[in-house]
Design an enzyme around this catalytic site. Structure first.
Site, PDB file in Angstrom:
ATOM      1  CB  CYS A 126      -0.943  -0.064   1.197  1.00  0.00           C
ATOM      2  SG  CYS A 126      -2.232   1.195   1.236  1.00  0.00           S
ATOM      3  CG  ASP A 184      -5.953  -1.698  -5.376  1.00  0.00           C
ATOM      4  OD1 ASP A 184      -6.692  -0.786  -4.957  1.00  0.00           O
ATOM      5  OD2 ASP A 184      -4.795  -1.894  -4.948  1.00  0.00           O
ATOM      6  CG  HIS A 215      -5.794  -1.580  -1.651  1.00  0.00           C
ATOM      7  ND1 HIS A 215      -4.679  -1.279  -2.395  1.00  0.00           N
ATOM      8  CD2 HIS A 215      -5.596  -1.023  -0.424  1.00  0.00           C
ATOM      9  CE1 HIS A 215      -3.850  -0.550  -1.665  1.00  0.00           C
ATOM     10  NE2 HIS A 215      -4.374  -0.392  -0.462  1.00  0.00           N
TER      11      HIS A 215
END
Length: 246
Positions: A126, A184, A215
C-alpha cells in the site's frame, strides 16, 4: 529458543525519534536485511506477522514507524474509518524530504549493524509499496518489492500531493518486483498501465504480477484477505530476494 527475536530501536532523525521494529532470525550470524514499509496504519498485528514470517526465512527485517513526527512512538492506527482517515491525512501531511531522510537513517543504521550482511532490500504494501519504490533511489538498496503501491501513478504522495517518484524512476538501478490486484480501486487499470509503461520505457529490470484480487489482499485481517494469493506472493518475494540478496 524462538525462531524470531523481536525488538525495537529509536533512531534519530531531524524530525525527532523514529521507532524501528526489528524482527531477527534467532542465533548468531549476519543476515541480509529487508526494510519493510507498512500501510497507512503503521505497525499493526498483520504487519508484524508478515515481518516475523519474513524473518523466519532468514532475513533481518526492520519496520519503521512512518508517521513518527506526528504520532507518539508505538502508535498503531485501527483498521476502521477513523484510523483510515488519520492515516490518509498524515501521508499527505508528511514532507517528501522526511520520507527520504527516513530511508537514509534506516539504511545507515543497517550498514553499521554487525547482524546485517550489508545487502538490503526495501519492501512495502500500500503506502509502503510506494515508499519501497522511493527507497530504491538510495544506493544502499539492492532490491525493491512493491505490493499494490498507492499514489505512484498519480504522483500525489506527501505534502502538496506532488511527488516525483514515477517521474524519475528511470534512474533506479536496482531490480524491482511488483504485485497488483486487478480489482484494486486505488490503482486502476490506467494507473497500472502508466507505471508499466514508465518501467518499460526506462528499460529497467523488473517483474510484474497481477492477480484477481482487491486492495490489501495480503493483509490477514478483514474481508479482502486472499490467503491463496498471499502465499503465492510470499513465494515470489522469497525467490526474488534470494536471487538478489544472497
Amino acid at each position: 529458543m524462538a525462531n524470531v527475536v523481536e525488538s525495537y530501536q529509536d533512531l534519530v532523525t531531524s524530525r525527532g525519534a523514529m521507532r524501528v521494529h526489528q524482527f531477527s532470525p534467532a542465533g548468531a550470524g549476519a543476515h541480509p536485511a529487508v526494510i519493510f514499509y507498512s500501510e497507512i496504519f503503521q505497525v499493526t498485528a498483520p504487519i508484524r506477522r508478515m515481518a516475523a514470517t519474513l524473518a523466519g526465512e532468514g532475513y533481518l527485517v526492520v519496520v519503521p514507524e512512518v508517521y513518527h513526527e506526528f504520532e507518539a512512538l508505538g502508535t498503531v492506527l485501527a483498521y476502521d474509518q477513523a484510523g483510515s482517515d488519520r492515516g490518509n491525512e498524515l501521508k499527505y501531511a508528511k514532507e517528501l524530504a522526511s520520507y527520504d531522510e527516513d530511508v537514509e537513517v534506516v539504511v545507515s543504521h543497517l550498514q553499521n549493524d554487525e547482524s546485517c550482511t550489508g545487502r538490503i532490500a526495501s519492501f512495502g504494501v500500500c503506502l509502503g509499496g510506494h515508499l519501497a519504490v522511493r527507497a530504491g533511489y538510495h544506493e544502499g538498496i539492492d532490491a525493491v518489492v512493491a505490493f499494490y503501491p498507492t499514489d505512484l501513478h498519480s504522483a500525489t504522495l506527501g505534502a502538496g500531493k506532488s511527488d516525483d517518484t514515477l517521474a524519475r524512476i528511470g534512474t533506479i538501478k536496482t531490480p524491482m518486483l511488483f504485485a497488483w490486484g486487478r480489482q484494486d480501486p486505488h490503482i486502476p487499470k490506467e494507473g497500472r498501465a502508466a507505471i508499466h509503461a514508465a518501467l518499460e520505457a526506462a528499460e529497467l529490470e523488473f517483474e510484474w504480477h497481477e492477480f484477481n484480487a482487491a486492495h490489501a489482499f495480503l493483509r490477514d485481517e478483514g474481508p479482502r484477505y486472499n490467503p491463496a494469493i498471499a502465499r503465492v506472493c510470499m513465494s515470489l518475494m522469497l525467490r526474488f530476494l534470494s536471487e538478489k540478496l544472497n
